[in-house]
Scaffold this motif. Structure first.
Motif, PDB file in Angstrom:
ATOM      1  N   TYR A  22     -57.115  -5.174  -8.052  1.00 24.64           N
ATOM      2  CA  TYR A  22     -55.677  -5.212  -7.758  1.00 24.64           C
ATOM      3  C   TYR A  22     -54.930  -5.880  -8.902  1.00 24.64           C
ATOM      4  N   LYS A  23     -53.796  -5.246  -9.296  1.00 19.74           N
ATOM      5  CA  LYS A  23     -52.948  -5.810 -10.341  1.00 19.74           C
ATOM      6  C   LYS A  23     -52.004  -6.821  -9.720  1.00 19.74           C
ATOM      7  N   VAL A  24     -51.764  -7.922 -10.421  1.00 22.11           N
ATOM      8  CA  VAL A  24     -50.662  -8.821 -10.067  1.00 22.11           C
ATOM      9  C   VAL A  24     -49.503  -8.429 -10.978  1.00 22.11           C
ATOM     10  N   ILE A  25     -48.342  -8.158 -10.368  1.00 21.03           N
ATOM     11  CA  ILE A  25     -47.179  -7.676 -11.113  1.00 21.03           C
ATOM     12  C   ILE A  25     -46.030  -8.666 -10.998  1.00 21.03           C
ATOM     13  N   LEU A  26     -45.465  -9.028 -12.144  1.00 22.88           N
ATOM     14  CA  LEU A  26     -44.300  -9.917 -12.215  1.00 22.88           C
ATOM     15  C   LEU A  26     -43.036  -9.063 -12.208  1.00 22.88           C
ATOM     16  N   LEU A  27     -42.106  -9.382 -11.298  1.00 24.86           N
ATOM     17  CA  LEU A  27     -40.837  -8.645 -11.211  1.00 24.86           C
ATOM     18  C   LEU A  27     -39.712  -9.442 -11.873  1.00 24.86           C
ATOM     19  N   ASN A  28     -38.845  -8.745 -12.588  1.00 24.26           N
ATOM     20  CA  ASN A  28     -37.692  -9.418 -13.184  1.00 24.26           C
ATOM     21  C   ASN A  28     -36.660  -9.753 -12.106  1.00 24.26           C
ATOM     22  N   ASP A  29     -35.854 -10.763 -12.368  1.00 21.56           N
ATOM     23  CA  ASP A  29     -34.667 -11.056 -11.551  1.00 21.56           C
ATOM     24  C   ASP A  29     -33.635 -11.663 -12.483  1.00 21.56           C
ATOM     25  N   ASP A  30     -32.405 -11.836 -11.986  1.00 20.00           N
ATOM     26  CA  ASP A  30     -31.312 -12.299 -12.858  1.00 20.00           C
ATOM     27  C   ASP A  30     -31.140 -13.817 -12.856  1.00 20.00           C
ATOM     28  N   PHE A  31     -31.950 -14.541 -12.106  1.00 17.58           N
ATOM     29  CA  PHE A  31     -31.673 -15.971 -11.877  1.00 17.58           C
ATOM     30  C   PHE A  31     -32.742 -16.940 -12.369  1.00 17.58           C
ATOM     31  N   THR A  32     -34.003 -16.574 -12.276  1.00 15.61           N
ATOM     32  CA  THR A  32     -35.052 -17.524 -12.661  1.00 15.61           C
ATOM     33  C   THR A  32     -34.996 -17.774 -14.169  1.00 15.61           C
ATOM     34  N   PRO A  33     -34.954 -19.038 -14.591  1.00 16.44           N
ATOM     35  CA  PRO A  33     -34.917 -19.324 -16.037  1.00 16.44           C
ATOM     36  C   PRO A  33     -36.205 -18.861 -16.735  1.00 16.44           C
ATOM     37  N   GLY A  63     -38.268  -4.665 -16.399  1.00 18.31           N
ATOM     38  CA  GLY A  63     -38.140  -4.778 -14.947  1.00 18.31           C
ATOM     39  C   GLY A  63     -39.382  -5.288 -14.258  1.00 18.31           C
ATOM     40  N   ALA A  64     -40.543  -5.091 -14.877  1.00 18.87           N
ATOM     41  CA  ALA A  64     -41.800  -5.549 -14.285  1.00 18.87           C
ATOM     42  C   ALA A  64     -42.871  -5.564 -15.368  1.00 18.87           C
ATOM     43  N   CYS A  65     -43.922  -6.361 -15.139  1.00 18.70           N
ATOM     44  CA  CYS A  65     -45.039  -6.399 -16.089  1.00 18.70           C
ATOM     45  C   CYS A  65     -46.330  -6.754 -15.350  1.00 18.70           C
ATOM     46  N   VAL A  66     -47.403  -6.041 -15.666  1.00 15.46           N
ATOM     47  CA  VAL A  66     -48.716  -6.399 -15.115  1.00 15.46           C
ATOM     48  C   VAL A  66     -49.163  -7.713 -15.765  1.00 15.46           C
ATOM     49  N   VAL A  67     -49.517  -8.682 -14.916  1.00 15.56           N
ATOM     50  CA  VAL A  67     -49.912 -10.006 -15.395  1.00 15.56           C
ATOM     51  C   VAL A  67     -51.425 -10.077 -15.591  1.00 15.56           C
ATOM     52  N   ALA A  68     -52.187  -9.579 -14.606  1.00 15.26           N
ATOM     53  CA  ALA A  68     -53.647  -9.682 -14.633  1.00 15.26           C
ATOM     54  C   ALA A  68     -54.217  -8.810 -13.523  1.00 15.26           C
ATOM     55  N   VAL A  69     -55.531  -8.636 -13.540  1.00 17.91           N
ATOM     56  CA  VAL A  69     -56.227  -7.810 -12.535  1.00 17.91           C
ATOM     57  C   VAL A  69     -57.350  -8.640 -11.925  1.00 17.91           C
ATOM     58  N   PHE A  70     -57.428  -8.623 -10.585  1.00 21.45           N
ATOM     59  CA  PHE A  70     -58.433  -9.409  -9.864  1.00 21.45           C
ATOM     60  C   PHE A  70     -58.946  -8.603  -8.667  1.00 21.45           C
ATOM     61  N   THR A  71     -59.942  -9.159  -7.986  1.00 21.05           N
ATOM     62  CA  THR A  71     -60.291  -8.616  -6.675  1.00 21.05           C
ATOM     63  C   THR A  71     -59.124  -8.901  -5.733  1.00 21.05           C
ATOM     64  N   ARG A  72     -59.085  -8.214  -4.582  1.00 17.55           N
ATOM     65  CA  ARG A  72     -57.915  -8.277  -3.701  1.00 17.55           C
ATOM     66  C   ARG A  72     -57.551  -9.698  -3.261  1.00 17.55           C
ATOM     67  N   GLU A  73     -58.540 -10.452  -2.802  1.00 16.92           N
ATOM     68  CA  GLU A  73     -58.255 -11.798  -2.302  1.00 16.92           C
ATOM     69  C   GLU A  73     -57.648 -12.689  -3.376  1.00 16.92           C
ATOM     70  N   ILE A  74     -58.230 -12.651  -4.572  1.00 15.91           N
ATOM     71  CA  ILE A  74     -57.745 -13.507  -5.662  1.00 15.91           C
ATOM     72  C   ILE A  74     -56.355 -13.065  -6.100  1.00 15.91           C
ATOM     73  N   ALA A  75     -56.144 -11.737  -6.216  1.00 19.52           N
ATOM     74  CA  ALA A  75     -54.835 -11.225  -6.639  1.00 19.52           C
ATOM     75  C   ALA A  75     -53.755 -11.663  -5.654  1.00 19.52           C
ATOM     76  N   GLU A  76     -54.025 -11.514  -4.355  1.00 18.36           N
ATOM     77  CA  GLU A  76     -53.016 -11.870  -3.345  1.00 18.36           C
ATOM     78  C   GLU A  76     -52.757 -13.375  -3.328  1.00 18.36           C
ATOM     79  N   GLN A  77     -53.824 -14.157  -3.494  1.00 24.62           N
ATOM     80  CA  GLN A  77     -53.686 -15.616  -3.497  1.00 24.62           C
ATOM     81  C   GLN A  77     -52.839 -16.079  -4.687  1.00 24.62           C
ATOM     82  N   LYS A  78     -53.088 -15.518  -5.865  1.00 17.86           N
ATOM     83  CA  LYS A  78     -52.351 -15.932  -7.055  1.00 17.86           C
ATOM     84  C   LYS A  78     -50.899 -15.461  -6.995  1.00 17.86           C
ATOM     85  N   ALA A  79     -50.670 -14.247  -6.499  1.00 14.40           N
ATOM     86  CA  ALA A  79     -49.303 -13.736  -6.377  1.00 14.40           C
ATOM     87  C   ALA A  79     -48.506 -14.619  -5.418  1.00 14.40           C
ATOM     88  N   ARG A  80     -49.143 -15.028  -4.293  1.00 19.83           N
ATOM     89  CA  ARG A  80     -48.480 -15.876  -3.302  1.00 19.83           C
ATOM     90  C   ARG A  80     -48.175 -17.255  -3.898  1.00 19.83           C
TER      91      ARG A  80
END
Ligand code: TYC
Length: 101
Positions: A22-33, A63-80
């Motif tokens: 599973y890929k962890v994906i970073l989404l852009n927004d207009d507010f986070t420094p 608008g978005a960028c793939v950060v890293a790839v992990f097994t499902r549990e690790i990807a979800e834990q890091k994204a959270r």
């Protein structure tokens, strides 16, 4: 599905040889420094400052960028974890996960 065990390995009925990724994906927004995004990427994904800046700028521009790839549990834990760091600081910074093809 049961994969055939390569020579010299033990075949089990409970574990696939190739776990789904599973890929962890970073989404852009207009507010986070920008600096905050870089710090989160360094802290949660163990990136150097240069790597984190490159990923942050790709998300910022595209608008978005793939950060890293992990097994499902690790990807979800890091994204959270990374998304929560933003929320606790009052920012809408968001990381999602997506199954790799
Ligand atoms: N776009 C944000 C800004 O201009 C910075 C940013 C970059 C936020 C990447 C999120 O995933 C992101 N402050």
């Amino acid at each position: 599905m049961l994969d055939r065990a390569p020579e010299g390995t033990v075949e089990t009925a409970t574990r696939s040889e190739r776990p789904k990724l599973y890929k962890v994906i970073l989404l852009n927004d207009d507010f986070t420094p920008r600096r905050f995004v870089v710090k989160v990427l360094q802290g949660v994904f163990r990136m150097t400052e240069g790597e984190a800046e490159a990923v942050m700028m790709t998300a910022h521009r595209r608008g978005a960028c793939v950060v890293a790839v992990f097994t499902r549990e690790i990807a979800e834990q890091k994204a959270r974890e990374a998304t929560e760091l933003g929320r606790h600081a009052g920012f809408p910074l968001t990381f999602t996960t997506e199954r790799e093809d």
